[in-house]
Design a protein around this motif. Structure first.
Motif, short mmCIF file in Angstrom:
data_model
loop_
_atom_site.label_atom_id
_atom_site.label_comp_id
_atom_site.label_asym_id
_atom_site.label_seq_id
_atom_site.Cartn_x
_atom_site.Cartn_y
_atom_site.Cartn_z
N UNK A 2 0.82 -1.21 0.00
CA UNK A 2 0.00 0.00 0.00
C UNK A 2 0.86 1.26 0.00
N UNK A 3 1.88 1.27 0.84
CA UNK A 3 2.74 2.46 0.92
C UNK A 3 3.56 2.65 -0.35
N UNK A 4 4.01 1.57 -0.96
CA UNK A 4 4.76 1.71 -2.21
C UNK A 4 3.85 2.21 -3.32
N UNK A 5 2.64 1.70 -3.40
CA UNK A 5 1.70 2.18 -4.40
C UNK A 5 1.43 3.68 -4.23
N UNK A 6 1.35 4.14 -3.01
CA UNK A 6 1.11 5.55 -2.75
C UNK A 6 2.31 6.40 -3.19
N UNK A 7 3.52 5.90 -2.94
CA UNK A 7 4.71 6.62 -3.38
C UNK A 7 4.75 6.74 -4.91
N UNK A 8 4.42 5.64 -5.58
CA UNK A 8 4.41 5.66 -7.05
C UNK A 8 3.35 6.62 -7.56
N UNK A 9 2.19 6.58 -6.94
CA UNK A 9 1.07 7.44 -7.35
C UNK A 9 1.44 8.91 -7.25
N UNK A 10 2.26 9.25 -6.27
CA UNK A 10 2.59 10.66 -6.02
C UNK A 10 3.99 11.04 -6.49
#
Length: 357
Positions: A313-321
């Motif tokens: 979840x945290x990696x997906x958020x980093x990629x998203x932003x």
């Protein structure tokens, strides 16, 4: 001063972190020290007599798997009888060192990371490796840690102090993209994320791949030894159809590897087993912005200048932003850390002082 280096597959280096360490120590110290490096004749395609001023001695046993313990043990016994000091890398010699107690002052140990934590090992193998680690800690005269986290672990777990000597990253050199590179790797013409690592569970391979599959804002190029294990073969088969992933087999041409990683938009580092991971030090020296797994060790290596993730979840958020992050500033900050801490000339001098002490 006669120095032996034990615990690696061999030289020249085409394999991993300890090999890179040995290669650079030989390069910088062979003029001042009489160096012998022990190699596996089963693993090395070429059997050179010397390399960059060091003698190469061969043991007819593979360095891989359970045989690695036999290989390291034979090499360690031979080395300690013929040299003034022995730099031992890893854990494989743990079960023979109690019998070498008379030579304790000769033995310099760098365990690297905590290999017993790697999920690729079975529970039984993890117990064996941890026992070997404990025996080495007890029976080696001098200890080296390449990361503050490892230094703290050695002190807390074994009550022993260790000398902190980092790992070099300046062997990585930024490369220009040439027309022939674009022909082979057309992704070089657009933004992409990049990762290079061994394809094993403790490098969080599935987490990283899933994050980019579920969040296709930027493609991921992953370079690794997919063909060397069942896990690697299955992983490549499972993900090869994903359009947002570019999965490349291991690249041992350093210049070509540097073309691919030095021109990426951001670098993904999923290693969970500590010390200082060579690929991370190299990425920092290239000035790449880094998203790293929050292992504790990675934070120390990057001096808390990267961004970190603990789960999918945290990696997906980093990629998203990612596009809202000042990637250039992050890369410059990480390079500043690397230039101060991860230069091989400085690191070799620190090893030399410890060896001659």
């Amino acid at each position: 001063m006669q120095l032996a280096i034990v615990g690696i597959r061999g030289l020249p280096n085409t394999y991993g972190g300890f090999e890179t360490l040995a290669e650079n120590l030989v390069h910088h110290l062979s003029k001042d020290l009489d160096i012998t490096v022990y190699c596996s004749s089963k693993d090395m395609e070429s059997r050179m007599d010397t390399f960059d001023g060091a003698r190469l001695k061969y043991i007819p046993v593979t360095s891989h798997g359970a045989f690695g313990i036999i290989y390291d043990s034979i090499a360690l016994v031979r080395a300690v009888l013929k040299n003034d000091k022995v730099l031992f890398l890893g854990f494989g010699g743990g079960f023979v060192v109690p019998f070498l107690w008379r030579y304790r002052s000769k033995l310099i140990l760098n365990i690297g990371g905590l290999d017993w934590q790697r999920s690729k090992w079975s529970g039984f193998a993890q117990k064996i490796i941890r026992k070997a680690e404990a025996l080495l800690m007890k029976n080696c005269g001098t200890l080296i840690s390449d990361n503050v986290g490892i230094q703290q672990y050695i002190q807390e777990e074994y009550g022993r102090s260790s000398t902190l000597i980092a790992y070099g990253g300046d062997q990585a050199i930024a490369q220009e993209i040439l027309p022939e590179h674009l022909t082979i790797y057309p992704f070089l013409s657009s933004p992409y994320a990049f990762a290079v690592c061994r394809i094993q569970h403790d490098n969080n391979i599935n987490m990283i791949l899933d994050a980019f599959v579920e969040n296709p804002l930027i493609p991921l190029v992953l370079v690794g030894n997919f063909v060397d294990s069942e896990y690697g073969i299955k992983t490549k088969s499972d993900y090869s159809a994903e359009q947002n992933l570019i999965l490349l087999d291991a690249i041992y041409d350093r210049k070509l590897l540097d073309v691919l990683r030095s021109n990426c938009t951001l670098y993904i580092h999923g290693h969970s087993a500590g010390g200082t991971n060579p690929s991370l030090a190299e990425a920092m020296y290239l000035g790449l912005p880094v998203f790293a797994f929050a292992s504790g060790y990675n934070e120390h290596t990057t001096n808390y200048q990267a961004l970190y993730f603990r789960n999918l979840t945290e990696l997906k958020e980093l990629i998203r932003a990612y596009s809202s992050v000042d990637l250039e500033e992050m890369g410059n900050s990480l390079r500043e850390v690397a230039v101060k801490a991860y230069r091989w000339s400085t690191i070799a001098d620190q090893y030399k002082q410890l060896i001659l002490d």
